[in-house]
Design an enzyme around this catalytic site. Structure first.
Site, PDB file in Angstrom:
ATOM      1  CG  ASN A 211      57.064  17.866  42.219  1.00  0.00           C
ATOM      2  OD1 ASN A 211      56.450  17.620  41.350  1.00  0.00           O
ATOM      3  ND2 ASN A 211      58.103  17.802  42.123  1.00  0.00           N
TER       4      ASN A 211
ATOM      5  CD  GLU B 204      60.725  18.619  39.411  1.00  0.00           C
ATOM      6  OE1 GLU B 204      59.662  17.661  39.484  1.00  0.00           O
ATOM      7  OE2 GLU B 204      61.172  18.023  38.020  1.00  0.00           O
TER       8      GLU B 204
ATOM      9  CD  GLU C 265      58.358  15.727  33.499  1.00  0.00           C
ATOM     10  OE1 GLU C 265      58.715  15.277  34.765  1.00  0.00           O
ATOM     11  OE2 GLU C 265      57.480  14.753  33.330  1.00  0.00           O
TER      12      GLU C 265
END
Length: 390
Positions: A226, A169, A345
């Site tokens: 994101n 990520e 997560e």
């Protein structure tokens, strides 16, 4: 700093914290607590839910209004479900929840929370506990964007079935490694409010995609990025992202766009159309923070997600909360029934990792696996784990 209307309990918490190396302060009055909080900001606060002149939820609300960044420990004699509800209220108010303690508790229980809080900062800020968090103005943000100060840091994601690295990520950071860094939630909120989110997003994406992590055993790793819902109002953004991927030699199928579940647009049709366009172009789409908002099922039914991320709030309580375990198991089953990849997560310990694996969760990320890192640190970490060709 301790707020508890049971003096013996407050004194005990202070004694335990002092034994763990902390300076302490105690009061049984909310007004005194709030006054001292602003005078000498603490690194941690312990708050009882039942207070003589109010309750812990009111204090939580007031802490959120002050933008308090101290680690929060919620203490109570009330049942586990009430403690969990108070914890959720703290998280949804944007506070740093360190954990909960059910009275009576042991020194070991309190010390473990304090150690955990010191060893890792909250994942949504990425800042170590000894760094200050400051606000940012529109002008400061503009200057930083002009200087291209924003970079991506990389947090590994692993397969729970094989233990192999599957991707990273990519998280926005500014500045990367300096005291007084601005927390991501602070500068992202400022960017959204001032209309600078489009340039910020592109700058972070460029930084993220510019690094080519070595393949993990011959398989291209994926980038999870994101995406602010406000970016979807920019009609040129999908084409820009396709061009950027082509320029970097990255297939759209290697990119996962994460949309927070609590995000919304004034026009749901625009959200549907734009996200569908991303999927048509080959990008993956993840619903982030699943279970926090109130439109989860509607979002899953309407939008073309390929991945579901279980919010860290539920993952954090797996070892101690039967309710959290049941919720996580149900979410995993729901995701699989819809053909979605399910990612957890906020994995902070081996117990949570093992419970998630047994429950059938596909992938995981969190500080137990690795913190967000610069691309150089991520490359060294990947090599040290043997997760690359050769």
């Amino acid at each position: 700093m301790v707020l508890d209307d049971e003096r013996d309990v407050g004194a005990t918490i202070c004694m335990m914290a002092r034994n763990a190396g902390y300076e302490t302060d105690y009061t049984d009055r909310i007004d005194v607590f709030m006054e001292r909080l602003e005078t000498v900001p603490p690194t941690h606060v312990a708050i009882d839910l039942q207070l003589g002149d109010g309750d812990g939820i009111d204090v939580i609300h007031r802490l959120a209004g002050l933008g308090c960044r101290a680690g929060l420990i919620i203490v109570s004699r009330l049942g586990g479900r009430i403690l969990e509800s108070a914890a959720r209220a703290a998280v949804e108010n944007g506070l740093r929840l360190t954990g909960t303690l059910a009275k009576p508790f042991s020194y070991a229980e309190l010390k473990s929370l304090l150690i955990a809080a010191e060893s890792q900062a909250p994942e949504n800020s990425g800042l170590p506990a000894d760094r200050s968090v400051r606000s940012v103005s529109e002008a400061e943000l503009g200057e930083a964007l002009a200087a291209e100060a924003f970079v991506a840091h990389y947090q590994p994601k692993i397969s729970l079935a094989t233990g192999e690295l599957v991707g990273f990520e990519c998280l926005a950071r500014w500045p990367a490694d300096e005291p007084g860094a601005v927390a991501p939630d602070v500068f992202i909120r400022c960017a959204e409010q001032t209309g600078q989110i489009h340039e910020l997003t592109r700058q972070v994406y460029r930084s993220a995609l510019a690094w080519r992590p070595p393949c993990a055993r011959g398989k291209p790793l994926k980038y999870a990025l994101n995406l602010s819902p406000l970016n979807l109002a920019d009609e040129s953004f999908p084409r820009w992202l396709v061009d950027e991927c082509e320029a970097q030699g990255i297939a759209p199928s290697q990119v996962i766009l994460e949309i927070t579940e609590t995000a919304s647009l004034n026009n749901p049709l625009v959200l549907l159309e734009n996200l569908t366009q991303f999927r048509i172009r080959g990008f993956e789409l993840s619903i982030d923070d699943f279970g926090v908002g109130y439109s989860s099922m509607v979002q899953l039914a309407r939008l073309p997600f390929s991945e579901l991320k279980i919010d860290r709030m539920f993952v954090k309580g797996l070892a101690t909360s039967e309710e959290s375990m049941k919720i996580v198991t149900a979410v995993i089953g729901l995701g699989h029934s819809l053909g979605l990849n399910v990612v957890a997560e906020g994995v902070e310990d081996r117990t949570a990792l093992e419970l998630l694996a047994r429950a059938g969760c596909n992938q995981a990320q969190g500080y137990f696996i690795a913190k967000p890192m610069s691309h150089r640190a991520a490359a060294l970490w990947q090599a040290s784990c043997g997760w690359q060709d050769g």
